[in-house]
Design an enzyme around this catalytic site. Structure first.
Site, PDB file in Angstrom:
ATOM      1  N   ASP A   1     -26.626 -37.001   7.343  1.00 60.26           N
ATOM      2  CA  ASP A   1     -26.401 -38.016   8.387  1.00 60.26           C
ATOM      3  C   ASP A   1     -25.989 -37.432   9.731  1.00 60.26           C
ATOM      4  O   ASP A   1     -25.875 -38.171  10.706  1.00 60.26           O
ATOM      5  CB  ASP A   1     -25.306 -38.997   7.933  1.00 60.26           C
ATOM      6  CG  ASP A   1     -23.929 -38.338   7.952  1.00 60.26           C
ATOM      7  OD1 ASP A   1     -22.967 -38.956   8.422  1.00 60.26           O
ATOM      8  OD2 ASP A   1     -23.807 -37.180   7.490  1.00 60.26           O
TER       9      ASP A   1
ATOM     10  N   ASP B   1     -25.903 -33.571   1.947  1.00 62.83           N
ATOM     11  CA  ASP B   1     -24.626 -33.516   2.640  1.00 62.83           C
ATOM     12  C   ASP B   1     -23.642 -34.420   1.887  1.00 62.83           C
ATOM     13  O   ASP B   1     -24.052 -35.304   1.128  1.00 62.83           O
ATOM     14  CB  ASP B   1     -24.864 -34.035   4.073  1.00 62.83           C
ATOM     15  CG  ASP B   1     -23.577 -34.169   4.860  1.00 62.83           C
ATOM     16  OD1 ASP B   1     -22.828 -33.183   4.930  1.00 62.83           O
ATOM     17  OD2 ASP B   1     -23.327 -35.263   5.405  1.00 62.83           O
TER      18      ASP B   1
ATOM     19  N   ASP C   1     -19.914 -35.773   3.295  1.00 59.36           N
ATOM     20  CA  ASP C   1     -19.219 -36.796   4.079  1.00 59.36           C
ATOM     21  C   ASP C   1     -20.189 -37.618   4.914  1.00 59.36           C
ATOM     22  O   ASP C   1     -20.930 -37.081   5.732  1.00 59.36           O
ATOM     23  CB  ASP C   1     -18.191 -36.148   5.019  1.00 59.36           C
ATOM     24  CG  ASP C   1     -17.089 -35.438   4.240  1.00 59.36           C
ATOM     25  OD1 ASP C   1     -17.037 -35.624   3.009  1.00 59.36           O
ATOM     26  OD2 ASP C   1     -16.293 -34.706   4.851  1.00 59.36           O
TER      27      ASP C   1
END
Length: 262
Positions: free
Chosen positions: A204, A13, A15
């Site tokens: 996250d 991922d 961001d």
């Protein structure tokens, strides 16, 4: 444990994972990115961002030409010549916006197709030119929900009748084709390899869970989302939860799985 000596693929991922949640910098991850490049280990970006946003980012990260997953898994680019929608029979962006405009009679929401670049910039903190890239969508729509929370369930059902689904992102809701997502996109991508590489995934947010369930080794980076990242996999010894956020957590996760001395 995985090693740099074997066929390996890193899927990450952006961001809040490889990029810092606040500054979008990746300094802490730079040494690992260089090391992976030296060992010719592909780093596949897997993001809610559009292909138009990811291509320049790939360049800045030194990952040009590698496959990537865009729009939360609704789009996969294998090479500059080959970009596909997942699933392959999913509607294109114009058709998707058309379906949504019909639903706007029953529900209060706005999508990126209803906004201008300056409006998206004001909402996201992106520049106007970055907002233009974020609005170059191919297979999914970002929406701002303006209706009561209670109506979300009815909205989900209305979308399902159009073979669409709703996914919660970091800041917005994403309307996606049914049967797409980061996990499905990654499974499709791995199916393109003759010999599937060993996979390490890093993310996250709750929308990273399907991708983290689809890899062999998962790094759950400490995040800012109030919603925990819930994995369905049983092999908890292959899952590492970091103590650090963002790129520091990214580095910590790869240190854990790829540095041989635990």
């Amino acid at each position: 444990m995985p090693s740099l000596q074997q066929p390996l693929l890193i899927v990450t991922d952006l961001d809040g994972s490889l990029l810092d949640h606040h500054t979008y910098r990746w300094d802490a991850a730079a040494d690992w990115l260089a090391e992976l490049q030296r060992h010719q280990v592909p780093v596949v970006l897997c993001s809610s961002k559009t292909a138009a946003e990811i291509v320049p980012l790939q360049k800045r990260l030194g990952l040009t030409g590698l496959p990537f997953i865009a729009e939360n898994g609704a789009v996969v680019q294998m090479s500059a010549q080959r970009r596909v929608r997942i699933p392959s029979d999913s509607p294109d962006y114009d058709a998707l916006c058309q379906s949504l405009s019909e639903l706007q009679r029953r529900f209060r929401f706005q999508g990126f197709c209803d906004f201008s670049d300056p409006q998206v910039a004001a909402m996201t903190g992106l520049s106007e030119s970055e907002s233009a890239l974020a609005r170059q969508r191919e297979a999914s729509e970002v929406i701002v929900w303006r209706d009561e929370e209670e109506k979300l369930e009815a909205f989900r059902n209305a979308l399902a009748q159009q073979r669409l689904q709703l996914t919660q992102g970091g800041r917005f809701w994403h309307v996606m084709p049914a049967g797409s997502g980061k996990g499905e996109a990654l499974s499709w991508l791995l199916g393109q390899y003759d010999n599937a590489p060993v996979t390490i995934g890093l993310g996250d947010g709750p929308n990273d869970a399907p991708m983290l369930d689809a890899v062999q080794h998962a790094v759950v980076i400490k995040g800012y989302s109030k919603t925990p990242v819930r994995l369905t996999r049983e092999d908890t010894q292959q899952v590492y939860h970091t103590a650090h956020y963002g790129p520091e957590g990214w580095k910590e996760g790869l240190d854990y799985f790829l540095t041989q001395h635990h």
